[in-house]
Each structure stands twice: as structure tokens, then as C-alpha cells.
Design a protein around this motif. Structure first.
Motif, PDB file in Angstrom:
ATOM      1  N   ASP A 190       0.806  -1.322  -0.197  1.00 28.05           N
ATOM      2  CA  ASP A 190       0.036  -0.023   0.084  1.00 28.05           C
ATOM      3  C   ASP A 190       0.757   1.399  -0.243  1.00 28.05           C
ATOM      4  O   ASP A 190       0.565   2.231  -0.774  1.00 28.05           O
ATOM      5  CB  ASP A 190      -0.837  -0.129   1.375  1.00 28.05           C
ATOM      6  CG  ASP A 190      -2.311  -0.904   1.183  1.00 28.05           C
ATOM      7  OD1 ASP A 190      -2.322  -1.621  -0.036  1.00 28.05           O
ATOM      8  OD2 ASP A 190      -2.666  -1.333   2.379  1.00 28.05           O
ATOM      9  N   GLN A 193       2.321   1.822  -3.594  1.00 26.72           N
ATOM     10  CA  GLN A 193       1.517   2.213  -4.515  1.00 26.72           C
ATOM     11  C   GLN A 193       1.347   3.716  -4.476  1.00 26.72           C
ATOM     12  O   GLN A 193       1.041   4.384  -5.359  1.00 26.72           O
ATOM     13  CB  GLN A 193       0.365   1.366  -4.400  1.00 26.72           C
ATOM     14  CG  GLN A 193      -0.466   1.605  -5.715  1.00 26.72           C
ATOM     15  CD  GLN A 193      -1.752   0.749  -5.523  1.00 26.72           C
ATOM     16  OE1 GLN A 193      -2.104   0.010  -4.571  1.00 26.72           O
ATOM     17  NE2 GLN A 193      -2.634   0.659  -6.429  1.00 26.72           N
ATOM     18  N   GLN A 194       1.486   4.367  -3.373  1.00 26.15           N
ATOM     19  CA  GLN A 194       1.445   5.594  -3.089  1.00 26.15           C
ATOM     20  C   GLN A 194       2.537   6.620  -3.584  1.00 26.15           C
ATOM     21  O   GLN A 194       2.605   7.699  -3.676  1.00 26.15           O
ATOM     22  CB  GLN A 194       0.898   5.976  -1.717  1.00 26.15           C
ATOM     23  CG  GLN A 194      -0.093   5.407  -1.052  1.00 26.15           C
ATOM     24  CD  GLN A 194      -1.471   5.327  -2.080  1.00 26.15           C
ATOM     25  OE1 GLN A 194      -1.656   6.613  -2.737  1.00 26.15           O
ATOM     26  NE2 GLN A 194      -2.261   4.376  -2.351  1.00 26.15           N
ATOM     27  N   LYS A 196       5.491   8.649  -5.906  1.00 21.82           N
ATOM     28  CA  LYS A 196       5.357   8.858  -7.088  1.00 21.82           C
ATOM     29  C   LYS A 196       6.722   9.393  -7.557  1.00 21.82           C
ATOM     30  O   LYS A 196       7.038   9.220  -8.795  1.00 21.82           O
ATOM     31  CB  LYS A 196       4.671  10.414  -7.322  1.00 21.82           C
ATOM     32  CG  LYS A 196       3.235  10.357  -6.609  1.00 21.82           C
ATOM     33  CD  LYS A 196       2.394   9.653  -7.817  1.00 21.82           C
ATOM     34  CE  LYS A 196       0.940   9.463  -7.396  1.00 21.82           C
ATOM     35  NZ  LYS A 196       0.191   8.910  -8.390  1.00 21.82           N
TER      36      LYS A 196
END
Length: 401
Positions: A190, A193-194, A196
């Protein structure tokens, strides 16, 4: 489960009474073959599902594959029950009618037809119930995450079909997925996935990734979009550089992978046009495809002439396939894109040869924005569901008996 099966039909009752009369040591059709948490899968269920899928003419059918599918369904139904996702009898009947309509039959007609092939009605009901309940679970949990924006559709249109001209630059993080660490891995996934930034992802790859690429920050370099696995390639069409995919289960290993898009280039502007591919697929023993292609190339001048030079008494080695390029498996599509008509090539894995017969544009078949939206949404939802199921498997007690 025995009670459920006995209620399904008189045939099940006959089988169970016969089992009681068997001598000690004989196998009963209701012996468990797999334990999944608090439930079991019986030999009867496995044999019934195999017969059902045989009637449906499902290719590549194996006993292990059927057992794996039944294990997944047990986990899916248990999760649906945990989340209070239930199907009414009317909803189940409607789903059965919809499935049967694909064969231009009513549900009753379909049940009667498969019964003639030895398939119990409850087998059909269980199959439809599991699939429908799981779709409801996935949509209720992930529909908002799988929404497709106008920008994503614009990007997909701009990228065209990707026939050899679209390349992507990726980085990866592979996380082992074991029962004792599943919770921690989910938290790590999780968080990843965040991310950038490229540097942040690279640091995580060096610290966490089980892949050899972790030493180089997960970098995989540039590669053709058509060479990516089927479950990954479509995601790239709706991502911007820096975006990270959902956790995706890896085949044949207890691990998940997350991929960061780092770059995308396309030398050819265009629109996503459907093209019909007409090709022959010749299956060979593992590793034998290159030699078989070398043997056939001087002998075969048309697609149909393959039949004259390959022995296929069971009709399982040669397959003549015609269908939209967009619906062709990514691995096959990537190879065919490099072929001219009547050329051959070996598919990845060296266990099949493909020969392109024709490539025909479908007149007026440019995909509409609505078509693209549905395809991208469906693919996103499918990938999220696969990751969800991999997590359920990792947390489950599964014992093959």
C-alpha cells in the motif's frame, strides 16, 4: 458440503449410498481432497467441475487447474460471506439465465443439456454463485479505484495499438507473500503504491525487493509494450510516469510485484483500431518449437498446408484462430506484430509455433471512448481482484490431502 450435495439431485444420493456400501479402503466420491480454512473440497466436486468444463469445451483443462479454481472459489465465497455480500435466489437465477443465454438456452434447458453429459445441476449453480458473488465483492471494494478518467482515455487513444512502436520504461519491486508476513507485505505494498518519485521507489526496491533488479533500484529499462505480460500491458495505457501499479500476483511463486512507469514513447501517432488476426497455433513439447519451425518452414506455403505436415490425431496440437487483435493474448500479439502473412515464429517458452495467415483491418471499428472506458475499467478491476485474491490465498490454510 455433503448435505448440500445430497440436496442437489438424486444422482448425488445414489453416489453417496454406493459409497457407503464400498469395502474398507475404497475411495468415496465424497472424500475430501483439499481443506481450505474451515471447508473442504471433495473428489465429487473436482470430478463434476472437470466434466462441466469439458462440456463447455474449456481448453487446457487439468485436474490441478480445476482444484486451484475451486480453492479460489472457496476463498471468494468466504470473503463474500464475511462482507455480507449475498445473492438472493432471484439474483442467482438471473445469473444462471444470463450464463445459459450465451448458448441460446434458458437456464432450465442448459441444466437439462449438461445433465445428459453427467453434470449435476448443483455444479452449475455453485459455479455461477461463486463467480457472481466475487464480482459483487470486487466491484463494491474497488469500483472507485478502477474509475477511468478522460485523461486516461485520451492517453490510450494517443498511444494507438502499440504494434511494435510503443515502448515503456519500468521499475519493479517484488515482495514475497507468505502467511506469516502477509499483513506486513500488504502494508508495504500500500505504501509503495502511493509513491510518485523515482528515487523513493528505487530506495524501496533496494531495501525490499526480492528480485535481482533490486540492486539497481528495480530498473528494468526500455521494452516494447507488446512484450509485457497480458495483465500488465493494459495498465500502462492509463498511467503517467511515476504512477505505480496495484500489487500483481506473480505466476508459480508466492510473491506479488508492483511496477512503476518511468517513461513511455511512441513513434507513431494513431487511433486504437481493431484489427482481425488470422493465425495458426502449433503446440509442441517444451523446448521443441524452434526445431519444429525449422522443419516446417521449407514445407509449408499456406496456413492450411500445416495439417499435411503435422500429425494431430487428437486435434489438440493445431489451432486455427481468428479474432480481434485487441483480444489476443499479449505474448502472442507481440510475436505476431512482427510477422508478415505466411511467416512463422516461436512463441515465448519455446513450446508453440505461430504462423500469421492474414491481418485485416476491421472497417469502421475504431474503438469509441465508451469502448475504451469499459476496457480500461474492466482491466483495472481484474488486476485489483487478482491482487485481492492473492492476499486471501496467502492468509488461508490450504492443505491438499
Amino acid at each position: 458440503m455433503l448435505k448440500k450435495l445430497l440436496q442437489g439431485a438424486g444422482a448425488a444420493l445414489v453416489l453417496s449410498l454406493a459409497a457407503l456400501a464400498q469395502p474398507a479402503g475404497a475411495q468415496s466420491p465424497f472424500d475430501p481432497v483439499v481443506r481450505v480454512n474451515e471447508s473442504v473440497i471433495t473428489r465429487f466436486e473436482v470430478e463434476q467441475r472437470m466434466q462441466f468444463l469439458t462440456v463447455l469445451r474449456q481448453s487446457g483443462l487439468t485436474r490441478d487447474g480445476v482444484i486451484d479454481a475451486l480453492i479460489d472459489e472457496r476463498l471468494e465465497l468466504a470473503e463474500a460471506a464475511r462482507l455480507d455480500v449475498t445473492l438472493s435466489e432471484d439474483q442467482l437465477q438471473q445469473a444462471m439465465e444470463e450464463f445459459a443465454s450465451r448458448a441460446n438456452l434458458s437456464a432450465d434447458e442448459f441444466v437439462a443439456a449438461i445433465a445428459q453429459q453427467g453434470v449435476d445441476p448443483e455444479t452449475f449453480r455453485d459455479f455461477v454463485r461463486a463467480g457472481t458473488a466475487w464480482r459483487d465483492v470486487v466491484r463494491s471494494r474497488y469500483a472507485s479505484q478502477a474509475r477511468v478518467s478522460d485523461e486516461e482515455i485520451d492517453r490510450a487513444i494517443a498511444l494507438g495499438t502499440g504494434q511494435g512502436s510503443v515502448q515503456v520504461q519500468l521499475a519493479e519491486i517484488v515482495l514475497p507473500l507468505l502467511p506469516e508476513t502477509a499483513g506486513l507485505v500488504r502494508e508495504q505494498a500500500d505504501a509503495i503504491q502511493q509513491m510518485k518519485g523515482f528515487d523513493e521507489f528505487s530506495r524501496a526496491a533496494r531495501d525490499l525487493s526480492a528480485s535481482p533488479s533490486g540492486d539497481s533500484g528495480g530498473a528494468l529499462g526500455w521494452m516494447p509494450l507488446s512484450n509485457l505480460p497480458e495483465q500488465i500491458a493494459p495498465l500502462m495505457l492509463s498511467m503517467a510516469p511515476g504512477d505505480v501499479t496495484p500489487p500483481l500476483p506473480l505466476p508459480n511463486v508466492d510473491a506479488i510485484a508492483l511496477f512503476q512507469l518511468r517513461g513511455l514513447r511512441d513513434s507513431r501517432p494513431g487511433v486504437m483500431q481493431n484489427v482481425t488476426l488470422d493465425y495458426m497455433l502449433l503446440r509442441t513439447p517444451q523446448g521443441a518449437a524452434p526445431a519444429e519451425m525449422a522443419r516446417l518452414e521449407p514445407l509449408v506455403s499456406t496456413c492450411d498446408s500445416i495439417y499435411s505436415h503435422v500429425s494431430d490425431p487428437g486435434g489438440t496440437r493445431i489451432e486455427h484462430v481468428t479474432g480481434p487483435r485487441a483480444e489476443t493474448a499479449a505474448g502472442v500479439r507481440g510475436v505476431i506484430d512482427r510477422l508478415d502473412p505466411l511467416e512463422m515464429a516461436v512463441l515465448p517458452g519455446n513450446s508453440a509455433v505461430v504462423m500469421l495467415c492474414a491481418r485485416t483491418p476491421i472497417a469502421g471499428a475504431d474503438l469509441s471512448r465508451d469502448d475504451l472506458q469499459r476496457r480500461l475499467f474492466s482491466r483495472k478491476l481484474e488486476d485489483l481482484a487478482n491482487g485481492y485474491l492473492a492476499e486471501l490465498r496467502a492468509n488461508a490454510f490450504i492443505e491438499r490431502l
